[in-house]
Design a protein around this motif. Structure first.
Motif, PDB file in Angstrom:
ATOM      1  N   UNK A  87       0.805  -1.209   0.000  1.00  0.00           N
ATOM      2  CA  UNK A  87       0.000   0.000   0.000  1.00  0.00           C
ATOM      3  C   UNK A  87       0.837   1.258   0.000  1.00  0.00           C
ATOM      4  N   UNK A  88       0.623   2.125  -0.971  1.00  0.00           N
ATOM      5  CA  UNK A  88       1.445   3.313  -1.163  1.00  0.00           C
ATOM      6  C   UNK A  88       0.796   4.599  -0.711  1.00  0.00           C
ATOM      7  N   UNK A  89       0.053   4.564   0.393  1.00  0.00           N
ATOM      8  CA  UNK A  89      -0.476   5.794   0.983  1.00  0.00           C
ATOM      9  C   UNK A  89       0.425   6.265   2.105  1.00  0.00           C
ATOM     10  N   UNK A  90      -0.067   7.212   2.897  1.00  0.00           N
ATOM     11  CA  UNK A  90       0.745   7.766   3.981  1.00  0.00           C
ATOM     12  C   UNK A  90       1.111   6.682   4.995  1.00  0.00           C
ATOM     13  N   UNK A  91       0.178   5.793   5.317  1.00  0.00           N
ATOM     14  CA  UNK A  91       0.464   4.737   6.297  1.00  0.00           C
ATOM     15  C   UNK A  91       1.590   3.829   5.801  1.00  0.00           C
ATOM     16  N   UNK A 107       7.353   2.256   5.813  1.00  0.00           N
ATOM     17  CA  UNK A 107       8.591   2.050   5.062  1.00  0.00           C
ATOM     18  C   UNK A 107       9.700   2.945   5.585  1.00  0.00           C
ATOM     19  N   UNK A 108       9.372   4.199   5.910  1.00  0.00           N
ATOM     20  CA  UNK A 108      10.383   5.133   6.423  1.00  0.00           C
ATOM     21  C   UNK A 108      10.941   4.651   7.755  1.00  0.00           C
ATOM     22  N   UNK A 109      10.055   4.184   8.652  1.00  0.00           N
ATOM     23  CA  UNK A 109      10.516   3.687   9.945  1.00  0.00           C
ATOM     24  C   UNK A 109      11.379   2.452   9.819  1.00  0.00           C
ATOM     25  N   UNK A 157       5.731  20.008   4.268  1.00  0.00           N
ATOM     26  CA  UNK A 157       4.341  19.729   3.884  1.00  0.00           C
ATOM     27  C   UNK A 157       3.337  20.595   4.624  1.00  0.00           C
ATOM     28  N   UNK A 158       3.770  21.306   5.683  1.00  0.00           N
ATOM     29  CA  UNK A 158       2.842  22.111   6.474  1.00  0.00           C
ATOM     30  C   UNK A 158       2.405  23.351   5.713  1.00  0.00           C
ATOM     31  N   UNK A 159       1.091  23.516   5.559  1.00  0.00           N
ATOM     32  CA  UNK A 159       0.520  24.692   4.919  1.00  0.00           C
ATOM     33  C   UNK A 159       0.002  25.700   5.939  1.00  0.00           C
ATOM     34  N   UNK A 160      -0.445  25.231   7.096  1.00  0.00           N
ATOM     35  CA  UNK A 160      -0.943  26.118   8.147  1.00  0.00           C
ATOM     36  C   UNK A 160      -0.794  25.417   9.490  1.00  0.00           C
ATOM     37  N   UNK A 203       4.291  15.378   1.721  1.00  0.00           N
ATOM     38  CA  UNK A 203       4.718  14.480   2.790  1.00  0.00           C
ATOM     39  C   UNK A 203       5.074  13.100   2.244  1.00  0.00           C
ATOM     40  N   UNK A 204       4.283  12.605   1.294  1.00  0.00           N
ATOM     41  CA  UNK A 204       4.492  11.245   0.776  1.00  0.00           C
ATOM     42  C   UNK A 204       5.882  11.033   0.180  1.00  0.00           C
ATOM     43  N   UNK A 205       6.356  11.875  -0.745  1.00  0.00           N
ATOM     44  CA  UNK A 205       7.697  11.652  -1.299  1.00  0.00           C
ATOM     45  C   UNK A 205       8.792  11.742  -0.248  1.00  0.00           C
ATOM     46  N   UNK A 206       8.584  12.614   0.763  1.00  0.00           N
ATOM     47  CA  UNK A 206       9.571  12.727   1.838  1.00  0.00           C
ATOM     48  C   UNK A 206       9.662  11.414   2.613  1.00  0.00           C
TER      49      UNK A 206
END
Length: 431
Positions: free
Chosen positions: A256-260, A265-267, A327-330, A391-394
């Motif tokens: 699964x290639x969403x944020x979760x 994968x990053x961890x 990724x933060x916009x506000x 956020x995803x590519x990061x």
């Protein structure tokens, strides 16, 4: 509900560290004790804790170590470890520390000023510091090779619920006579429980009660020369042969290639695993994670139960990660007192003591023009509006990505798991 709540007036904040500096050395007013040796705190850290645990040789011989510490303080022991890690680029390390009176970044900066040899490490630590909220915080340092697990609160309340195996301990609370709650026999029992057979400890103190408690907890303890004018310190070894842990799985497939999936994968990559991400679609973030905007906001409860504390810990990490990735916009999320059950909950929140950067009552300046000034609300300052497509590519980094891979079966084979699609394509993984 609000009038009958047993949690009215509850205090979920942490006490502030009352610091005074004497000749550049921070002293804790509550304990009338210094945070480190006035002659050379960094040299003391290296002598007592690094040399006392034989860490230089163990870093050279290991791929991974777990260090646990009682009393994070100014983070000076961690800075000494970070500097030593520079000599061992293949090493990964988990550093678990407890602190009841966390310092602010400004207090730490003043405390770090004289330690120019670790100035870069000190700046990196201060930049990565989590908010001063009670509970657990995860911090990444040394390019992800060092994972700092910070537990803010009363150590005696936290140790019994934890489960890890430390290779060594830095026992570094204030002096036992001035901070007895840190050095109780029960806490020392948990130090033993959470140490691998063959694991070690070191401490600046040689107090008899501490030595006896550690011996009961399974350590062979010896007194050795201390640092500077301190005549003696202790070091110890946990009974039993060292239990070499089985190697963790090295090849891991994330489905699964969403944020979760990208976060998992990053961890895993941070811990040295070889990760492949399998995505059924034609790109990452094609499901809900492909929304143009996303909201990061906590789900707190009036009794700040385990779910609520987990939510705060996740927000602490997620907000810092979003800021770091751009990724933060506000910043800041406003929660209105609607519907009625939410108004009742917010009423209780406003009567409780929370860290002001976690939860506070909204003022007129917080309300947008579209909201009546007569309406009430609360603010989550660490809430974020983010762009998932940043956020995803990061999170993905250099993770290997396989697109168009819709998993149909997962079977155990001689060489681990065999993951297959309906059209017969396969990938192997350990987990």
């Amino acid at each position: 509900m609000a009038a009958q709540s047993p949690h009215l007036g509850a205090d979920y904040d942490l006490p502030r560290a009352d610091l005074a500096f004497r000749d550049g050395v921070p002293f804790a007013a509550a304990f009338d004790d210094g945070y480190y040796n006035a002659d050379d705190g960094l040299a003391e850290s290296r002598h007592v804790f690094l040399d006392g645990n034989g860490l230089s040789a163990r870093m050279r011989e290991s791929r991974h170590l777990t260090i646990a510490e009682t009393g994070f303080g100014t983070g000076l022991n961690l800075l000494a470890v970070m500097a030593e890690m520079n000599r061992h680029p293949e090493l990964r390390l988990d550093y678990i520390s407890f602190e009841g009176f966390p310092l602010t970044a400004e207090q730490m900066e003043q405390a770090h000023a004289s330690f120019t040899a670790v100035a870069a490490e000190a700046a990196a630590l201060r930049a990565a510091l989590p908010p001063r909220w009670p509970g657990y915080h995860l911090v990444q340092l040394c390019g992800g090779r060092l994972t700092l697990h910070l537990h803010y609160g009363e150590i005696g309340d936290m140790l019994p619920s934890l489960d890890f195996r430390a290779d060594c301990w830095f026992l570094d609370g204030f002096a036992p006579a001035r901070n007895p709650s840190m050095w109780t026999a029960e806490n020392m029992f948990h130090v033993g429980r959470l140490t691998r057979p063959g694991g070690s400890l070191a401490s600046f103190t040689a107090a008899g009660d501490v030595r006896r408690s550690l011996e009961v907890a399974g350590f062979a303890v010896e007194r050795v020369p201390g640092y500077g004018r301190k005549r003696q310190m202790i070091r110890g070894r946990r009974s039993g042969d060292r239990d070499d842990q089985p190697m963790p799985p090295s090849r891991i497939a994330v489905i699964g290639g969403g944020i979760a999936g990208a976060a998992a994968a990053a961890g895993l990559r941070r811990r040295g695993a070889e990760v492949v991400l399998l995505e059924a679609g034609t790109g990452i973030g094609e499901g809900a994670s492909g929304n143009r905007m996303a909201l990061q906001s906590p789900r707190l409860t009036v009794d700040h139960n385990a779910m609520s504390r987990l939510s705060a810990a996740c927000l602490s990490f997620a907000a810092r990660l979003s800021d770091l990735s751009g990724a933060t916009m506000a910043k800041g999320v406003l929660a209105l007192d609607a519907p009625e059950r939410m108004a009742a909950r917010h009423h209780v929140f406003r009567g409780q003591a929370w860290p002001v950067d976690l939860l506070r009552a909204a003022g007129p300046e917080d309300l947008p023009a579209s909201v009546n000034e007569s309406d009430s609300a609360i603010v989550y300052p660490f809430g974020r509006v983010i762009r998932p497509d940043m956020l995803l590519p990061y999170l993905m980094g250099d993770t290997q990505l396989v697109l168009g891979f819709e998993v149909a079966s997962i079977d155990a084979g001689e060489d681990g798991l065999l993951i297959a699609t309906k059209d017969g394509r396969q990938r192997q993984a350990d987990a």
